[in-house]
Design a protein around this motif. Structure first.
Motif, PDB file in Angstrom:
ATOM      1  N   ASN A 204      -5.474 -19.910  -4.934  1.00  0.00           N
ATOM      2  CA  ASN A 204      -4.630 -20.112  -3.742  1.00  0.00           C
ATOM      3  C   ASN A 204      -3.399 -19.208  -3.792  1.00  0.00           C
ATOM      4  O   ASN A 204      -3.077 -18.514  -2.825  1.00  0.00           O
ATOM      5  N   GLY A 205      -2.711 -19.216  -4.926  1.00  0.00           N
ATOM      6  CA  GLY A 205      -1.534 -18.364  -5.065  1.00  0.00           C
ATOM      7  C   GLY A 205      -1.882 -16.895  -5.053  1.00  0.00           C
ATOM      8  O   GLY A 205      -1.136 -16.066  -4.502  1.00  0.00           O
ATOM      9  N   PHE A 206      -3.020 -16.540  -5.637  1.00  0.00           N
ATOM     10  CA  PHE A 206      -3.433 -15.141  -5.698  1.00  0.00           C
ATOM     11  C   PHE A 206      -3.683 -14.591  -4.292  1.00  0.00           C
ATOM     12  O   PHE A 206      -3.242 -13.489  -3.948  1.00  0.00           O
ATOM     13  N   VAL A 207      -4.368 -15.397  -3.465  1.00  0.00           N
ATOM     14  CA  VAL A 207      -4.658 -14.944  -2.099  1.00  0.00           C
ATOM     15  C   VAL A 207      -3.373 -14.855  -1.282  1.00  0.00           C
ATOM     16  O   VAL A 207      -3.212 -13.944  -0.450  1.00  0.00           O
ATOM     17  N   ARG A 208      -2.435 -15.773  -1.511  1.00  0.00           N
ATOM     18  CA  ARG A 208      -1.143 -15.673  -0.812  1.00  0.00           C
ATOM     19  C   ARG A 208      -0.422 -14.377  -1.185  1.00  0.00           C
ATOM     20  O   ARG A 208       0.182 -13.725  -0.334  1.00  0.00           O
ATOM     21  N   ASP A 209      -0.507 -14.000  -2.470  1.00  0.00           N
ATOM     22  CA  ASP A 209       0.110 -12.749  -2.906  1.00  0.00           C
ATOM     23  C   ASP A 209      -0.548 -11.549  -2.231  1.00  0.00           C
ATOM     24  O   ASP A 209       0.118 -10.576  -1.866  1.00  0.00           O
ATOM     25  N   LEU A 210      -1.872 -11.614  -2.082  1.00  0.00           N
ATOM     26  CA  LEU A 210      -2.575 -10.525  -1.380  1.00  0.00           C
ATOM     27  C   LEU A 210      -2.070 -10.405   0.054  1.00  0.00           C
ATOM     28  O   LEU A 210      -1.870  -9.295   0.560  1.00  0.00           O
ATOM     29  N   ALA A 211      -1.886 -11.548   0.702  1.00  0.00           N
ATOM     30  CA  ALA A 211      -1.426 -11.529   2.100  1.00  0.00           C
ATOM     31  C   ALA A 211       0.000 -10.943   2.176  1.00  0.00           C
ATOM     32  O   ALA A 211       0.284 -10.144   3.087  1.00  0.00           O
ATOM     33  N   ARG A 212       0.857 -11.322   1.230  1.00  0.00           N
ATOM     34  CA  ARG A 212       2.229 -10.771   1.235  1.00  0.00           C
ATOM     35  C   ARG A 212       2.210  -9.262   0.988  1.00  0.00           C
ATOM     36  O   ARG A 212       2.965  -8.514   1.615  1.00  0.00           O
ATOM     37  N   GLU A 213       1.349  -8.844   0.080  1.00  0.00           N
ATOM     38  CA  GLU A 213       1.242  -7.404  -0.212  1.00  0.00           C
ATOM     39  C   GLU A 213       0.780  -6.641   1.020  1.00  0.00           C
ATOM     40  O   GLU A 213       1.303  -5.570   1.343  1.00  0.00           O
ATOM     41  N   PHE A 214      -0.175  -7.229   1.736  1.00  0.00           N
ATOM     42  CA  PHE A 214      -0.691  -6.582   2.940  1.00  0.00           C
ATOM     43  C   PHE A 214       0.393  -6.473   4.003  1.00  0.00           C
ATOM     44  O   PHE A 214       0.592  -5.433   4.628  1.00  0.00           O
ATOM     45  N   GLU A 215       1.140  -7.574   4.196  1.00  0.00           N
ATOM     46  CA  GLU A 215       2.187  -7.561   5.208  1.00  0.00           C
ATOM     47  C   GLU A 215       3.296  -6.586   4.844  1.00  0.00           C
ATOM     48  O   GLU A 215       3.858  -5.908   5.699  1.00  0.00           O
ATOM     49  N   GLY A 216       3.632  -6.491   3.553  1.00  0.00           N
ATOM     50  CA  GLY A 216       4.677  -5.579   3.112  1.00  0.00           C
ATOM     51  C   GLY A 216       4.293  -4.124   3.238  1.00  0.00           C
ATOM     52  O   GLY A 216       5.167  -3.248   3.345  1.00  0.00           O
ATOM     53  N   ALA A 217       3.010  -3.823   3.245  1.00  0.00           N
ATOM     54  CA  ALA A 217       2.559  -2.436   3.312  1.00  0.00           C
ATOM     55  C   ALA A 217       2.410  -1.947   4.748  1.00  0.00           C
ATOM     56  O   ALA A 217       2.171  -0.778   4.985  1.00  0.00           O
ATOM     57  N   ARG A 218       2.519  -2.852   5.727  1.00  0.00           N
ATOM     58  CA  ARG A 218       2.295  -2.457   7.131  1.00  0.00           C
ATOM     59  C   ARG A 218       3.516  -1.771   7.722  1.00  0.00           C
ATOM     60  O   ARG A 218       4.653  -2.062   7.337  1.00  0.00           O
TER      61      ARG A 218
END
Length: 218
Positions: A204-218
């Protein structure tokens, strides 16, 4: 992405059941030898030790009053009476292992397995039933042990079909025609069960980190 901590999970409760002589004890010992992260649930019993058995290793050998006191105090996760002897799994070491992410294997009959599956810890259970290739082979194995009298063997054979009748209650059922092949299947079952999504809360935490990384790269 920053390095992640080692994923954590609750330990599995691996139940191995079979008629006496079908191979569950040998398979449990092999799994323990192959994987040091798995511990063995040492049952308490009122039966007398057999030659070579050590208190605290094969079983915790106790008197019937001592066993009954353990039941009264709620110290056993499961209990059953087999051939006039009481058997039960001490609760405390099992729960401690689970919280530390360590698996525990149980060499118990269907009664004990059913109690654990129906307990509050039932979600972490992986149950495996071992069938003999034939009843004739089962009797041959029992006689080949050289540990029991003809009367005891007859009693075990009479009980065998009662045990087998519960095969459909288990998650996995294996026919132990070849010990090495069955051993390999048991190991694969454990490996796959450890990878089930619900057994990996860190995702759960890992996928949340992926989502934050994706949003930060946009």
């Amino acid at each position: 992405m920053a390095a992640q901590d080692v994923p954590s999970r609750r330990g599995l409760l691996i139940i191995l059941s079979s008629p006496s002589g079908a191979g569950k004890t040998t398979l449990a010992r092999r799994l323990l030898a192959a994987d040091p992260s798995i511990g063995f649930s040492v049952s308490a019993t009122t039966r007398l030790p057999r030659p070579g058995e050590v208190d605290g290793r094969e079983y915790h050998f106790v008197t019937r009053p001592e066993f009954e006191a353990m039941v009264e105090r709620g110290e056993l996760l499961e209990q059953a009476e087999v051939f006039g002897n009481l058997y039960g799994s001490p609760r405390r070491p099992i729960e401690a292992a689970m919280e530390q992410g360590r698996d525990t294997i149980f060499d118990i009959d269907w009664q004990g397995g059913q109690q654990i599956r129906n307990s509050l810890l039932g979600r972490e259970v992986v149950s495996i039933f071992i069938l003999p290739p034939s009843m004739a082979e089962l009797e041959r194995r029992l006689r080949g042990r050289g540990q029991d009298s003809a009367e005891v063997i007859a009693g075990r054979m009479a009980r065998s079909m009662a045990e087998v009748s519960h095969w459909a209650e288990y998650d996995y059922v294996l026919v132990n025609r070849d010990l090495d092949e069955t051993d390999s299947k048991v190991r694969h079952i454990v490996e796959v069960e450890r990878l089930r999504r619900e057994r990996q809360p860190w995702l759960n935490g890992f996928v949340r980190d992926l989502a934050r990384e994706f949003e930060g790269a946009r």
